[in-house]
Design an enzyme around this catalytic site. Structure first.
Site, PDB file in Angstrom:
ATOM      1  N   GLU A 100      -9.789  85.007  27.200  1.00 19.95           N
ATOM      2  CA  GLU A 100     -10.765  85.805  27.969  1.00 19.95           C
ATOM      3  C   GLU A 100     -10.448  85.786  29.348  1.00 19.95           C
ATOM      4  O   GLU A 100     -10.918  84.740  30.137  1.00 19.95           O
ATOM      5  CB  GLU A 100     -12.126  85.388  27.479  1.00 19.95           C
ATOM      6  CG  GLU A 100     -13.049  86.359  28.302  1.00 19.95           C
ATOM      7  CD  GLU A 100     -13.869  86.258  29.340  1.00 19.95           C
ATOM      8  OE1 GLU A 100     -14.756  86.877  29.846  1.00 19.95           O
ATOM      9  OE2 GLU A 100     -14.120  84.906  29.703  1.00 19.95           O
ATOM     10  N   ASP A 132     -13.115  80.885  26.722  1.00 19.73           N
ATOM     11  CA  ASP A 132     -13.875  81.452  27.572  1.00 19.73           C
ATOM     12  C   ASP A 132     -13.498  81.061  29.052  1.00 19.73           C
ATOM     13  O   ASP A 132     -13.196  80.118  29.315  1.00 19.73           O
ATOM     14  CB  ASP A 132     -15.435  81.141  27.425  1.00 19.73           C
ATOM     15  CG  ASP A 132     -16.446  81.846  28.309  1.00 19.73           C
ATOM     16  OD1 ASP A 132     -16.383  82.944  28.408  1.00 19.73           O
ATOM     17  OD2 ASP A 132     -16.924  80.983  29.655  1.00 19.73           O
TER      18      ASP A 132
HETATM   19  C1  GLC Z   1     -17.456  84.882  30.059  1.00 21.68           C
HETATM   20  C2  GLC Z   1     -18.588  85.495  29.350  1.00 21.68           C
HETATM   21  C3  GLC Z   1     -19.673  85.881  30.197  1.00 21.68           C
HETATM   22  C4  GLC Z   1     -20.189  84.723  30.900  1.00 21.68           C
HETATM   23  C5  GLC Z   1     -18.820  83.995  31.523  1.00 21.68           C
HETATM   24  C6  GLC Z   1     -19.382  82.520  32.082  1.00 21.68           C
HETATM   25  O1  GLC Z   1     -16.725  85.614  31.163  1.00 21.68           O
HETATM   26  O2  GLC Z   1     -18.067  86.529  28.640  1.00 21.68           O
HETATM   27  O3  GLC Z   1     -20.618  86.675  29.803  1.00 21.68           O
HETATM   28  O4  GLC Z   1     -21.063  85.023  31.886  1.00 21.68           O
HETATM   29  O5  GLC Z   1     -17.896  83.672  30.796  1.00 21.68           O
HETATM   30  O6  GLC Z   1     -19.422  81.664  30.795  1.00 21.68           O
HETATM   31  C1  GLC Z   2     -17.020  87.718  33.066  1.00 23.95           C
HETATM   32  C2  GLC Z   2     -17.805  88.256  33.994  1.00 23.95           C
HETATM   33  C3  GLC Z   2     -17.234  89.334  34.764  1.00 23.95           C
HETATM   34  C4  GLC Z   2     -16.121  88.326  35.743  1.00 23.95           C
HETATM   35  C5  GLC Z   2     -15.237  87.789  34.918  1.00 23.95           C
HETATM   36  C6  GLC Z   2     -14.353  86.894  35.777  1.00 23.95           C
HETATM   37  O1  GLC Z   2     -16.242  88.544  32.466  1.00 23.95           O
HETATM   38  O2  GLC Z   2     -18.658  88.928  33.171  1.00 23.95           O
HETATM   39  O3  GLC Z   2     -18.151  89.737  35.700  1.00 23.95           O
HETATM   40  O4  GLC Z   2     -15.504  89.175  36.478  1.00 23.95           O
HETATM   41  O5  GLC Z   2     -15.937  86.940  33.744  1.00 23.95           O
HETATM   42  O6  GLC Z   2     -13.477  86.108  34.799  1.00 23.95           O
END
Ligand code: GLC
Ligand code: GLC
Length: 653
Positions: free
Chosen positions: A343, A301
């Protein structure tokens, strides 16, 4: 085979000597009933990867006594975790080492769900296994299911303990059993590794709040606004609806004053301080704990945010990569079956930097995701086609995770310079897309809602389910076709496609979810609806939207499964000279599959001359018949064809 007597590692890998503690720890493991074969295997893994780990951590933390001490402790952790790893997972480790591209098969299909919202609890997920099999899933991502603050948990992304399942969902033992049962049904388990931050209720955060210096050093605390102000000069705001900037005030331990802690996301998600090597080791331990429960893939994440440096954006810094590679090396030694999925929802130049066999073997493909929606809105496929042409290629042994939408928002993360080449002004295009997808553009079929609409910076992203964004909620006649088309692209461009469960029966936005406790300011909850029982009941009824969508998606999945050309990631774009068509070839041995997708509202034609490099006829895989290409090819409105032709280079006979 390495002799067990003398317990020495074969060689000293580049980057530094292996601390003798590593050898001692491995030797200790040997005492605990390890067979000769296991002993050789683990020594081999240390031999191949520990040197890399030494090198990486010395790059991040500098060589010296402190780092060496950390490395010795890490070596011990690795040996202990390996020793504790159950026998079936050891077997899985060996199987995956022998077949390192197992995840690139065209038979792989991912699904994602919230345990509570979709199935109630872990037992409910177990009961869904027959359905997951019916759908053809081989990969299941359970949204964060760990202990988290009640209500305010960012959908579980604020973790209070990585070793405890949220008691309302089940127990860690149940998760372990579920992992084993899924695996027995050919389904890999994916969970998040939320390693950029913990919740402010994590034991480490609680200790830090109370003034324990060891745990204060796990986070970024500042006595006043001086440093926060300095950082914020160059750092972007991620959740401005929650708090401006990246820092939140926290009372001093005596309760009399105030200090500041780094919180990139919500105020209750405190960023971990990886400049402290003890944080790396602590999180490596949490990661291996999860690995040993039987998790197959960790969704890493918020990878971009883990390293901070004054005067920079504090995103995607070189140390973030070194640390991810170090986590990767940790897994290669102690839990080699486990893969990472990155991610990184950032600029495409940065997304790609996380993807390598030594870092994250898998990565979300946010660019393709966003550009499918851009193509549907504009009825112009050129940006998507261009992205497939220049930004799709990946290092060998790695793969995209393609998706139509996720539990999060859609951000328009394409490169401005790519758009400019096509004469598209990036800022204006983003403004258009935002207006289009929240139905502020005349004639829009989409019913999305804005997320983090920031009038100060002009930034805004979009929330909504696939069906609502594609026109089903608005009653648009092209909606079902668009839903199928978007998935047909994701299912045929390679890598691992991911379905957001509920989308396969056309689930709409849930506006009521915004009123649930703890969801207040976060509009992404509209696209995290609960299990759509009625729609699922309709899935075999072709007179319903749910039935039509389900049958067509199932068909795509089935055809893909028997189409080996769709495995892996190799893709060559095909220029149709028609801006409404997105077209690409997926080469296989002796054949190739040509995909042509029409994003327009009317039929589009490719003329015969354009197709003259292909054989005269092709097998239409979705229709199940043969098409003659000598008169060109017409693709219906929002339609898609997957055409198999004999090997490249043939011409009309
Ligand atoms: C990632 C998740 C998102 C969350 C963020 C902070 O981007 O997909 O849902 O708000 O991390 O953990
Ligand atoms: C998660 C959030 C998105 C943000 C991103 C940053 O995906 O949902 O809004 O821009 O993290 O990496």
């Amino acid at each position: 085979m390495t002799s067990r007597r003398g317990a020495r590692l074969e060689s000293t890998p580049p980057g530094g000597a292996v601390p003798s503690a590593a050898v001692d720890a491995v030797a200790a493991a040997r005492m605990l009933g390890t067979t000769d074969e296991q002993w050789a295997t683990v020594l081999g893994r240390f031999d191949r990867h520990f040197g890399r780990l030494v090198h990486l951590l010395e790059e991040v933390y500098g060589p010296g006594e402190a780092t060496t001490r950390e490395l010795a402790l890490l070596a011990e952790l690795l040996a202990t975790s390996w020793q504790e790893r159950p026998a079936d997972l050891h077997a899985l480790d060996a199987a995956r080492e022998a077949d390192p591209t197992w995840f690139m098969s065209q038979r792989m299909l991912g699904g994602v769900l919230y345990v509570d919202r979709y199935a109630g609890d872990l037992e409910g997920v177990r009961r869904q296994i027959p359905y997951l099999e019916e759908l053809g899933l081989t990969y299941l991502h359970l949204m964060p299911l760990f202990e988290a603050p009640e209500e305010n948990s960012d959908g579980g992304y604020a973790v209070s303990s990585y070793r405890a399942v949220d008691p309302s969902l089940g127990t860690m033992a149940e998760l372990r059993d579920l992992a084993a049962e899924l695996r027995a049904h050919g389904i890999a388990l994916v969970v998040d590794f939320i390693f950029n931050h913990t919740s402010d209720e994590h034991a480490w955060a609680q200790a830090a709040r109370a003034g324990d210096p060891e745990h204060e050093a796990f986070y970024w605390f500042f006595p006043d606004r001086t440093m926060p102000d300095a950082y914020e000069r160059t750092v972007r705001e991620i959740f401005p609806d929650d708090h401006p900037g990246s820092f939140v005030p926290v009372p001093t331990p005596d309760g009399l004053g105030e200090r500041w802690v780094w919180a990139t996301f919500h105020s209750f998600q405190w960023d971990l301080n990886y400049a402290n090597p003890a944080v790396f080791r602590a999180m490596a331990a949490e990661m291996l704990f999860l690995a040993n429960q039987g998790v197959d893939i960790l969704r890493m994440d918020a990878v971009a945010f883990i390293w901070k440096q004054l005067g920079t954006s504090c995103e995607s810094l070189p140390q973030a990569h070194l640390l991810l590679q170090a986590f990767n090396a940790v897994c290669r030694i102690a839990a080699p079956a486990v893969l990472f999925k990155s991610e990184a929802i950032v600029h495409p130049d940065e997304v790609i930097e996380y993807i390598s066999v030594d870092e994250c073997q898998l990565s979300y493909d946010p660019l393709k995701m966003a550009l499918v929606w851009s193509a549907l809105a504009t009825r112009d496929g050129r940006l998507l086609q261009q992205a497939l042409e220049r930004r799709h290629a990946l290092p060998a042994g790695t793969s995209w995770v393609g998706y139509v939408r996720s539990h999060d928002d859609i951000g328009w993360t394409f490169a401005d310079e790519d758009a400019a080449e096509l004469g598209i002004d990036a800022a204006a295009h983003r403004r258009f897309l935002n207006r289009f997808y929240v139905d502020r553009f005349p004639g829009s079929f989409a019913r999305g809602v804005p997320f983090q609409d920031n009038p100060r910076t002009g930034d805004c992203r979009i929330a909504g389910t696939t069906a609502s964004l594609a026109g089903l909620e608005a009653g648009d006649a092209g909606a079902v076709d668009r839903i199928v088309l978007a998935h047909a692209i994701v299912l045929s461009t390679g890598g691992m496609p991911l379905l957001y469960l509920g989308d396969e029966v056309g689930q709409l936005n849930d506006y009521g979810a915004l009123d649930e406790p703890g969801h207040g300011e976060d509009s992404r909850w509209v696209n995290r609806p609960r299990y759509p029982a009625t729609r699922y009941a309709q899935r075999t009824d072709p007179s319903t939207d749910a039935g039509r969508i389900f049958a067509r998606l199932r068909h795509l999945v089935e055809v893909r499964r028997r189409t080996p050309e769709l495995a892996g990631n190799d893709l060559i774009t095909f220029d149709t000279h028609n801006p409404h068509l997105v077209a690409y070839q997926r080469p296989g041995p002796g054949t190739l599959v040509l995909v042509v997708a029409n994003v327009a509202d009317d039929p589009q034609h490719v003329d015969a001359t354009t197709l003259s490099g292909l054989p005269a006829s092709a097998e239409d895989l979705l229709a199940g018949d043969v098409v003659d290409l000598r008169g060109g090819l017409t693709v219906p409105a929002h339609g898609v064809v997957w055409l198999r032709v004999a090997g490249g280079g043939g011409t009309h006979e």
